[in-house]
Every structure is written in structure tokens, then in C-alpha cells.
Design a protein around this motif. Structure first.
Motif, PDB file in Angstrom:
ATOM      1  N   UNK A   2       1.076  -1.765   0.230  1.00  0.00           N
ATOM      2  CA  UNK A   2      -0.118  -0.285  -0.333  1.00  0.00           C
ATOM      3  C   UNK A   2       0.567   1.042   0.515  1.00  0.00           C
ATOM      4  N   UNK A   3       0.741   2.763  -0.714  1.00  0.00           N
ATOM      5  CA  UNK A   3       1.016   3.268  -1.433  1.00  0.00           C
ATOM      6  C   UNK A   3       0.205   4.586  -1.267  1.00  0.00           C
ATOM      7  N   UNK A   4      -0.517   4.913  -0.091  1.00  0.00           N
ATOM      8  CA  UNK A   4      -1.667   6.073  -0.226  1.00  0.00           C
ATOM      9  C   UNK A   4      -1.579   7.180   0.202  1.00  0.00           C
ATOM     10  N   UNK A   5      -2.212   8.629  -0.198  1.00  0.00           N
ATOM     11  CA  UNK A   5      -1.660   9.766   0.545  1.00  0.00           C
ATOM     12  C   UNK A   5      -3.388  10.653   0.420  1.00  0.00           C
ATOM     13  N   UNK A   6      -3.507  11.267   1.339  1.00  0.00           N
ATOM     14  CA  UNK A   6      -5.107  11.965   0.980  1.00  0.00           C
ATOM     15  C   UNK A   6      -4.961  13.127   0.578  1.00  0.00           C
ATOM     16  N   UNK A   7      -5.495  13.681  -0.452  1.00  0.00           N
ATOM     17  CA  UNK A   7      -5.483  14.753  -1.363  1.00  0.00           C
ATOM     18  C   UNK A   7      -7.036  15.883  -1.686  1.00  0.00           C
ATOM     19  N   UNK A   8      -7.300  16.259  -0.572  1.00  0.00           N
ATOM     20  CA  UNK A   8      -8.717  16.703   0.039  1.00  0.00           C
ATOM     21  C   UNK A   8      -8.864  17.486  -1.657  1.00  0.00           C
ATOM     22  N   UNK A  52      -9.685   6.990  -1.590  1.00  0.00           N
ATOM     23  CA  UNK A  52     -10.288   7.501  -0.291  1.00  0.00           C
ATOM     24  C   UNK A  52      -9.207   7.390   0.669  1.00  0.00           C
ATOM     25  N   UNK A  53      -9.142   7.640   2.049  1.00  0.00           N
ATOM     26  CA  UNK A  53      -7.990   7.496   2.842  1.00  0.00           C
ATOM     27  C   UNK A  53      -8.857   8.604   4.026  1.00  0.00           C
ATOM     28  N   UNK A  54      -8.669   7.564   5.320  1.00  0.00           N
ATOM     29  CA  UNK A  54      -9.015   8.186   6.646  1.00  0.00           C
ATOM     30  C   UNK A  54      -8.398   7.447   7.204  1.00  0.00           C
ATOM     31  N   UNK A  55      -7.394   8.548   8.798  1.00  0.00           N
ATOM     32  CA  UNK A  55      -6.368   7.899   9.633  1.00  0.00           C
ATOM     33  C   UNK A  55      -7.768   8.279  10.954  1.00  0.00           C
ATOM     34  N   UNK A  56      -6.783   7.488  11.866  1.00  0.00           N
ATOM     35  CA  UNK A  56      -6.924   7.707  13.342  1.00  0.00           C
ATOM     36  C   UNK A  56      -6.105   7.415  14.267  1.00  0.00           C
ATOM     37  N   UNK A  57      -5.285   7.760  14.789  1.00  0.00           N
ATOM     38  CA  UNK A  57      -3.828   7.612  15.357  1.00  0.00           C
ATOM     39  C   UNK A  57      -3.130   6.628  14.439  1.00  0.00           C
ATOM     40  N   UNK A  58      -2.743   5.249  15.344  1.00  0.00           N
ATOM     41  CA  UNK A  58      -1.859   4.417  14.002  1.00  0.00           C
ATOM     42  C   UNK A  58      -2.559   3.685  13.238  1.00  0.00           C
ATOM     43  N   UNK A  59      -3.985   3.903  12.889  1.00  0.00           N
ATOM     44  CA  UNK A  59      -5.048   3.146  11.922  1.00  0.00           C
ATOM     45  C   UNK A  59      -5.472   4.032  10.847  1.00  0.00           C
ATOM     46  N   UNK A  60      -6.029   3.667  10.040  1.00  0.00           N
ATOM     47  CA  UNK A  60      -6.380   3.973   9.368  1.00  0.00           C
ATOM     48  C   UNK A  60      -7.198   3.043   7.825  1.00  0.00           C
ATOM     49  N   UNK A  85       0.396   7.817   9.406  1.00  0.00           N
ATOM     50  CA  UNK A  85       0.939   9.148   9.637  1.00  0.00           C
ATOM     51  C   UNK A  85      -0.714   9.935   9.204  1.00  0.00           C
ATOM     52  N   UNK A  86      -1.289  10.365  10.993  1.00  0.00           N
ATOM     53  CA  UNK A  86      -2.367  10.793  11.224  1.00  0.00           C
ATOM     54  C   UNK A  86      -2.591  12.382  10.787  1.00  0.00           C
ATOM     55  N   UNK A  87      -3.983  12.518   9.768  1.00  0.00           N
ATOM     56  CA  UNK A  87      -3.787  14.369   9.816  1.00  0.00           C
ATOM     57  C   UNK A  87      -5.495  14.029   9.699  1.00  0.00           C
ATOM     58  N   UNK A  88      -5.969  15.588  10.833  1.00  0.00           N
ATOM     59  CA  UNK A  88      -7.371  15.708  11.020  1.00  0.00           C
ATOM     60  C   UNK A  88      -7.984  15.818   9.725  1.00  0.00           C
TER      61      UNK A  88
END
Length: 225
Positions: free
Chosen positions: A75-81, A121-129, A207-210
Motif C-alpha cells: 500500500x502506498x496512499x496519501x490523502x489529497x482533499x 479514499x483514505x481516512x486515519x485515526x492514530x495508528x489506524x487507517x 501518518x495521521x492527520x485530521x
């Protein structure tokens, strides 16, 4: 696509996807109650770009239904809002829009099922995505199918974990084909189960981000009588 537990039989491998840093502040900013170093630090932080949520890594997992099989995910994924417009409901796109790649393979004996997919689509929370990706190439899945993946980064002596939206989850009892066999429902964006398998080799970095607030929608004029 008919539902089959991942790796339950050799034939199931053939339908795998149905079962894988600061300088000195200007003198004019100095004030008795605000240290110069503090002002410089604030300016430095403000100039840094916002961190984007991401997941990177590759791993072999252990899955209870196919305990002796070789199942791997990359997996190689990055959020791009707001990069995937969806008019008319979300013309700017969503805060969880993402890009990247997902690859998986499931080998039993000399038979290997595999797929490549583009992350949407990608969403994170702490060490989980959680993330989803749309299949582009595969010998076991139809192009255009959306796959849901969850990842938990390992830490403090605990292994990483991973979950996927096929096999033992994402079942609609009323969704059957002409032969009465269960048909796997399509996964919605960023929809994935809890990470229910264990990483036994490799791992993932989360990597988490709001999430970012959606752009303000134009107000609709209220008609007058």
C-alpha cells in the motif's frame, strides 16, 4: 462477483478478490511579554505545509481461513482533499479524497491470484487507517470493483494488522444471484472492516492527520411569497 472465503479452496484463490526549522524575529515584533524566540518559532510553524494523512508499506499477513497460504499487500496512499469532484452533491470532492496504489496477491501452491488498484479514499485515526481502491488490473477481480482495506500500524511489541472487505465480511443476506449464492456488495469509499488479520512479515507506517473542513457551499436564496 460471488462471495467465497479467501483461500477456502484452490478455486477460491482463482476468485481471491471475492475472498488480499527558525531565524531571529524582526525587531518590530519584539515585546516585553512575548520572547523573540517564541515569535520566531510561531512564524516557522505557520510557514510549514499541513501534514497529509498517509499509509505506506508492504506485508505478509496470517489469515485464519488460509493459514498456510502466502497472502501479501502493498500500500502506498496519501490523502489529497477535494481532488475528486462529485457533482452535484460534492462539486469540490471530499476531504478524504486520496491517491496511490494498492496491490495484493494470494498464493496457494502454484496458484496465485493478484490485483492492482488505484486508491480513491483514505481516512486515519492514530495508528489506524481505512482506505479504498478501485481495481485496474487483476486475474481474480473485475476492473472497476472497489476494495476496502484497514491497516493498524504495529507498536510497543505488537504486530501490525490488516483487514479487507471480502471473504468473511461485507455480506448482504438478501443479495444473491440466480443460483441463490451470496453476491458481495460493492464497498463504499473508505469503507472497510476492523483490521482482523495479523502481519507476520513487513509492516505499514500510518501518518495521521485530521480531515479538512469542506468548503462553504453557496447559500440558496429563500424564495419569497
Amino acid at each position: 462477483m460471488r462471495i467465497t472465503t479467501i483461500g477456502a479452496t484452490v478455486a477460491a484463490v482463482a476468485v481471491l478478490a471475492s475472498p488480499v526549522a527558525s531565524g531571529p524575529a524582526p525587531a518590530t515584533l519584539a515585546a516585553p511579554t512575548v520572547p523573540v524566540a517564541s515569535v520566531a518559532s510561531v512564524a516557522s510553524v505557520a510557514s510549514e505545509p499541513a501534514r497529509a494523512a498517509s499509509v505506506h508499506g508492504e506485508a505478509r499477513i496470517s489469515y485464519i481461513e488460509s493459514i498456510h497460504d502466502d497472502i501479501r499487500f502493498t500500500i502506498h496512499a496519501e490523502q489529497t482533499p477535494f481532488t475528486r469532484p462529485m457533482p452535484p452533491t460534492a462539486p469540490e470532492g471530499l476531504s478524504t479524497d486520496a491517491r496511490g496504489t494498492l496491490k495484493f496477491s494470494h498464493t496457494r501452491g502454484e496458484v496465485t491470484g493478484w490485483a492492482e488498484a488505484k486508491v480513491d479514499c483514505l481516512v486515519t485515526s492514530g495508528r489506524t487507517a481505512t482506505l479504498t481502491a478501485v481495481v485496474t488490473k487483476s486475474n481474480v477481480e473485475e476492473p472497476g470493483a472497489r476494495l476496502g482495506i484497514s491497516v493498524q500500524q504495529g507498536g510497543k511489541g505488537e504486530p501490525g494488522r490488516l483487514g479487507f472487505s471480502w471473504g468473511v465480511v461485507n455480506v448482504d443476506p438478501e443479495n444473491v444471484d440466480e443460483n441463490g449464492q451470496l453476491v458481495r456488495p460493492r464497498a463504499g469509499s473508505c469503507m472497510a472492516p476492523a483490521p482482523f488479520t495479523t502481519v507476520i512479515k513487513g509492516g505499514f507506517k500510518v501518518v495521521h492527520a485530521e480531515i479538512t473542513k469542506s468548503p462553504a457551499q453557496p447559500e440558496t436564496a429563500i424564495p419569497r411569497d
